[in-house]
Design an enzyme around this catalytic site. Sequence first.
Site, PDB file in Angstrom:
ATOM      1  N   PHE A 127       0.853  -1.189   0.000  1.00  0.00           N
ATOM      2  CA  PHE A 127       0.000   0.000   0.000  1.00  0.00           C
ATOM      3  C   PHE A 127       0.885   1.233   0.000  1.00  0.00           C
ATOM      4  O   PHE A 127       1.754   1.383   0.861  1.00  0.00           O
ATOM      5  CB  PHE A 127      -0.933   0.033   1.216  1.00  0.00           C
ATOM      6  CG  PHE A 127      -1.907   1.181   1.154  1.00  0.00           C
ATOM      7  CD1 PHE A 127      -3.038   1.102   0.344  1.00  0.00           C
ATOM      8  CD2 PHE A 127      -1.672   2.361   1.849  1.00  0.00           C
ATOM      9  CE1 PHE A 127      -3.924   2.172   0.255  1.00  0.00           C
ATOM     10  CE2 PHE A 127      -2.557   3.438   1.749  1.00  0.00           C
ATOM     11  CZ  PHE A 127      -3.680   3.332   0.959  1.00  0.00           C
ATOM     12  N   ASP A 213       9.413   2.653   1.283  1.00  0.00           N
ATOM     13  CA  ASP A 213       8.270   3.413   1.795  1.00  0.00           C
ATOM     14  C   ASP A 213       8.184   3.146   3.297  1.00  0.00           C
ATOM     15  O   ASP A 213       7.713   2.104   3.735  1.00  0.00           O
ATOM     16  CB  ASP A 213       6.993   2.950   1.067  1.00  0.00           C
ATOM     17  CG  ASP A 213       5.741   3.627   1.602  1.00  0.00           C
ATOM     18  OD1 ASP A 213       5.793   4.203   2.711  1.00  0.00           O
ATOM     19  OD2 ASP A 213       4.692   3.547   0.927  1.00  0.00           O
ATOM     20  N   LYS A 242       2.966  10.041   8.322  1.00  0.00           N
ATOM     21  CA  LYS A 242       2.355   9.534   9.555  1.00  0.00           C
ATOM     22  C   LYS A 242       3.010  10.065  10.836  1.00  0.00           C
ATOM     23  O   LYS A 242       2.776  11.204  11.216  1.00  0.00           O
ATOM     24  CB  LYS A 242       2.347   8.006   9.532  1.00  0.00           C
ATOM     25  CG  LYS A 242       1.344   7.455   8.486  1.00  0.00           C
ATOM     26  CD  LYS A 242       1.126   5.981   8.641  1.00  0.00           C
ATOM     27  CE  LYS A 242       0.186   5.405   7.615  1.00  0.00           C
ATOM     28  NZ  LYS A 242      -1.216   5.540   7.932  1.00  0.00           N
TER      29      LYS A 242
HETATM   30  C1  PLP Z   1       3.188   2.278   3.708  1.00  0.00           C
HETATM   31  C2  PLP Z   1       2.253   3.405   3.406  1.00  0.00           C
HETATM   32  N1  PLP Z   1       2.537   4.240   2.404  1.00  0.00           N
HETATM   33  C3  PLP Z   1       1.731   5.269   2.097  1.00  0.00           C
HETATM   34  C4  PLP Z   1       0.574   5.496   2.797  1.00  0.00           C
HETATM   35  C5  PLP Z   1      -0.310   6.650   2.423  1.00  0.00           C
HETATM   36  O1  PLP Z   1      -0.194   7.644   3.369  1.00  0.00           O
HETATM   37  P1  PLP Z   1      -1.254   8.864   3.406  1.00  0.00           P
HETATM   38  O2  PLP Z   1      -2.550   8.269   3.832  1.00  0.00           O
HETATM   39  O3  PLP Z   1      -0.659   9.806   4.407  1.00  0.00           O
HETATM   40  O4  PLP Z   1      -1.306   9.436   2.046  1.00  0.00           O
HETATM   41  C6  PLP Z   1       0.235   4.646   3.858  1.00  0.00           C
HETATM   42  C7  PLP Z   1      -1.018   4.836   4.598  1.00  0.00           C
HETATM   43  O5  PLP Z   1      -1.523   3.979   5.257  1.00  0.00           O
HETATM   44  C8  PLP Z   1       1.093   3.571   4.173  1.00  0.00           C
HETATM   45  O6  PLP Z   1       0.808   2.721   5.156  1.00  0.00           O
END
Ligand code: PLP
Length: 385
Positions: A127, A213, A242
């Site tokens: 994700f 990520d 986050k």
């Molecule tokens: C690993 C990862 N990358 C990207 C995101 C996306 O982040 P945002 O909701 O701040 O756009 C998330 C959100 O859960 C995530 O867990």
Amino acid sequence: MSYLMSNYKPLDISFSKGKGCYLFTDDGEKYLDALTGVAVVNLGHSHDKIVKTIKDQAEKLIHTSNWYRIDNQETLGEKLCAASGMEKVFFGNSGAEANEAAIKLTRLYAHKKGIENPIIITAINSFHGRTMAALSATGNDNVKKGFYPVLPGFIHVDYNNIDQLKAFSKNNNVVAVMLEPIQGESGVRIPDANYLNEVQALCQKNNWLFILDEVQTGMGRTGKLFAHQHDNLKPDIMTLAKGLGNGYPIGACLARGEASQLFTPGTHGSTFGGNPMAAAVAGSVLEIIEAENILDNVNTMSAFAKKLFLQRLEKSSKVTDFRIKGLMIGIELNHDPSSLLQKGIENKILINITGNTIRLLPPLIINESEVCELVDKVCNLIDEL
Ligand SMILES: Cc1ncc(COP(=O)(O)O)c(C=O)c1O
């Protein structure tokens, strides 16, 4: 009737106050927060120093523009690079935006090499966010449904399978591999010990960018400031969001080497990204993590939680797997646990369910008695299922 669009399906409860590991409703009911706004409020709700930083900065200056130097942003960039070994940073407002920046850097990297149709390899069940490029990178068809055509240039392989990646070594269009160090949204999937090191070696051999990520795993969540530091890795690009702002929106895309030099004036931007307020808050987050020995607490509480959970869960016929790294916890069941969200509320605890897994992301400041409460409440929920 609600005037809000229907993209969320919120539970019928609203919180008006938070302190430490707990959230409170207007009528004073107290809930243990084992979700932290999905790995965001890592230092707990209403942390005194964060509150002070926000108040002080609000009185001074909230926003200017990236058309002027932002000193808080410069300071934060320096601190993040020192902590990660990266060389440059771009600030946005979310995880998806951080990943968009990473994807755009990869396109520039490819075009510089004369590759017109570059491919980024990402993982099935990953994700990376909901904006179109981040969504295209994401390896989950459910979140893409209704939004096709997604962006071309992404290939998805099984996570934790180095041979599938190696099979692309002769594909001259591949320019990067983008992975989560631990897959969060798909239920805390921890790869084998050597997997990420092997991916890094493969990327180096093929001149592919190695993108991690760390939006969910970063900022201490796994017991190191960044999860890849458990494995002594050096990604070319790392994304954060986050926990970086403990609830104040900020995201970051860090890069080193060639990838850190690709943006030139006018190639990318964000109105709010890294504004004086966001950068001040994230600077405080980093200071608190160090001053309050948060990483030590994560590691101690992780070991304690693991011991308690295993004692309770080994007797459970419903649990098929227990995964933990720092305070990222997944308990996989052979039952559909979706009813536990509401049952959790009735039992004064906030949890997350993803597929057949209960995901727990408690605050990194959690103490022993709160861990006992967490384990007890979650195991009771499983027993009652
Ligand atoms: C690993 C990862 N990358 C990207 C995101 C996306 O982040 P945002 O909701 O701040 O756009 C998330 C959100 O859960 C995530 O867990």
